[in-house]
Write a protein that holds these residues in place. Structure first.
Motif, PDB file in Angstrom:
ATOM      1  N   ARG A  49     -31.589  11.093  20.858  1.00 18.82           N
ATOM      2  CA  ARG A  49     -31.010  12.410  21.178  1.00 18.82           C
ATOM      3  C   ARG A  49     -29.898  12.770  20.195  1.00 18.82           C
ATOM      4  O   ARG A  49     -29.820  13.908  19.719  1.00 18.82           O
ATOM      5  CB  ARG A  49     -30.470  12.383  22.603  1.00 18.82           C
ATOM      6  N   LEU A  50     -29.040  11.820  19.903  1.00 10.32           N
ATOM      7  CA  LEU A  50     -27.907  12.088  19.018  1.00 10.32           C
ATOM      8  C   LEU A  50     -28.350  12.304  17.574  1.00 10.32           C
ATOM      9  O   LEU A  50     -27.852  13.208  16.889  1.00 10.32           O
ATOM     10  CB  LEU A  50     -26.907  10.930  19.088  1.00 10.32           C
ATOM     11  N   ILE A  51     -29.303  11.490  17.108  1.00  9.66           N
ATOM     12  CA  ILE A  51     -29.708  11.567  15.697  1.00  9.66           C
ATOM     13  C   ILE A  51     -30.754  12.648  15.459  1.00  9.66           C
ATOM     14  O   ILE A  51     -30.616  13.485  14.557  1.00  9.66           O
ATOM     15  CB  ILE A  51     -30.253  10.203  15.223  1.00  9.66           C
ATOM     16  N   THR A  52     -31.811  12.645  16.283  1.00 10.66           N
ATOM     17  CA  THR A  52     -32.946  13.538  16.043  1.00 10.66           C
ATOM     18  C   THR A  52     -32.704  14.946  16.576  1.00 10.66           C
ATOM     19  O   THR A  52     -33.019  15.939  15.904  1.00 10.66           O
ATOM     20  CB  THR A  52     -34.222  12.955  16.679  1.00 10.66           C
ATOM     21  N   VAL A  53     -32.170  15.043  17.795  1.00 14.85           N
ATOM     22  CA  VAL A  53     -31.995  16.358  18.421  1.00 14.85           C
ATOM     23  C   VAL A  53     -30.711  17.035  17.956  1.00 14.85           C
ATOM     24  O   VAL A  53     -30.721  18.172  17.467  1.00 14.85           O
ATOM     25  CB  VAL A  53     -32.005  16.220  19.958  1.00 14.85           C
ATOM     26  N   LEU A  54     -29.587  16.345  18.088  1.00 12.22           N
ATOM     27  CA  LEU A  54     -28.299  16.944  17.743  1.00 12.22           C
ATOM     28  C   LEU A  54     -27.909  16.730  16.284  1.00 12.22           C
ATOM     29  O   LEU A  54     -26.966  17.343  15.795  1.00 12.22           O
ATOM     30  CB  LEU A  54     -27.208  16.375  18.658  1.00 12.22           C
ATOM     31  N   ARG A  55     -28.644  15.839  15.616  1.00 16.00           N
ATOM     32  CA  ARG A  55     -28.433  15.568  14.190  1.00 16.00           C
ATOM     33  C   ARG A  55     -26.976  15.215  13.865  1.00 16.00           C
ATOM     34  O   ARG A  55     -26.387  15.716  12.904  1.00 16.00           O
ATOM     35  CB  ARG A  55     -28.897  16.759  13.338  1.00 16.00           C
ATOM     36  N   MET A  56     -26.427  14.346  14.660  1.00 14.83           N
ATOM     37  CA  MET A  56     -25.059  13.898  14.424  1.00 14.83           C
ATOM     38  C   MET A  56     -25.024  12.892  13.287  1.00 14.83           C
ATOM     39  O   MET A  56     -25.985  12.164  13.045  1.00 14.83           O
ATOM     40  CB  MET A  56     -24.465  13.310  15.692  1.00 14.83           C
ATOM     41  N   LYS A  57     -23.916  12.853  12.597  1.00 15.09           N
ATOM     42  CA  LYS A  57     -23.752  12.004  11.418  1.00 15.09           C
ATOM     43  C   LYS A  57     -22.721  10.911  11.698  1.00 15.09           C
ATOM     44  O   LYS A  57     -21.942  10.978  12.649  1.00 15.09           O
ATOM     45  CB  LYS A  57     -23.282  12.847  10.227  1.00 15.09           C
TER      46      LYS A  57
END
Length: 262
Positions: A49-57
């Motif tokens: 969710r954090l990496i793929t959906v929200l694209r957080m770095k």
């Protein structure tokens, strides 16, 4: 650890078992508030969710919580694996909400309406939710508890209100009325548009007292049910002097008022 800004601008995420992860990830069984950052890995669902959906770095600041604690964390992504660094200084216990607010409501017709009630209960910090199958209730309760848990979790993350309500199984009106316990110190409000109703602004709210709010289904309670409700120690309470509100609107207004009073 990076300087943390005001958390109203930070995404919040529920991470089940967070407290145990923090303890297991620390150098001792007791978290040292002056110790080094604790690094833990997040589960695959939240990581995706954090990496793929929200694209957080890497370097992004988030807030994590479970049923017991909340904390801020800094993301570190290595080869698609997500870790977070947590400073012990940011770890806070999630304390009980006062006053304790319980919602009793006549089951509504649609799944969407019932889910809207659950969302409102979470936003305004309801402790217990008691659905009632009254004579005029025509709705069906979703037996898929995962669906309702997802609604509660989403509302908690959005509002940063971290106490999850307890959802009780629906009871018939007769069973509910037999199980309801009136105490001398509780404030019991029956939201009813009636000439004998007391304006909600005149209801005394004490921070240490339990508050029970009762709202009827579409079509209201029957006269028989209303008579029984009053005999249980509920007081008719008016939310609006000019309008008859829908159940979902009445619930939001009553809960909002209660949580605005300190």
């Amino acid at each position: 650890m990076s300087k943390v800004v005001d958390n109203k601008h930070i995404f919040s995420f529920r991470s089940s078992g967070l407290k145990s992860f923090l303890i297991n990830g620390s150098t001792s069984n007791k978290i040292d508030p002056n110790g080094d950052d604790i690094e833990i890995g997040l589960d695959k669902t939240l990581t995706n969710r954090l990496i793929t959906v929200l694209r957080m770095k890497s370097g992004s600041v988030i807030e994590l919580f479970d049923d017991e604690v909340r904390c801020t964390a800094v993301i570190n992504i290595i080869n698609r694996q997500l870790f977070v660094a947590i400073s012990p200084k940011t770890i806070r216990n999630i304390d009980p909400l006062m006053p304790e607010v319980n919602l009793h409501f006549g089951l509504l017709k649609t799944r969407e309406s019932n889910e809207s009630v659950l969302e409102s209960c979470t936003l305004f910090g309801v402790c217990n939710i008691f659905p009632i199958l009254s004579d005029k209730s025509q709705g069906e309760w979703n037996t898929k508890k995962d669906r309702y848990m997802n609604v509660l979790t989403a509302a908690m993350e959005q509002s940063k209100q971290y106490k999850m309500p307890s959802i009780h199984e629906p009871k018939t009106f007769n069973d509910w009325s037999r199980s309801f316990k009136h105490t001398a110190t509780s404030t019991n409000m029956f939201c009813d548009f009636d000439e004998q109703s007391i304006p909600i602004s005149q209801v005394p709210i004490h921070p240490q007292n339990q508050i029970n709010i009762l709202v009827g289904p579409e079509g209201d309670f029957t006269n028989r049910e209303k008579h029984k409700i009053l005999s249980l120690g509920f007081n008719r309470t008016m939310l609006s002097s000019i309008s008859v509100l829908r159940s979902t609107e009445a619930i939001k207004l009553a809960l909002g008022f209660v949580r605005c009073v300190r």
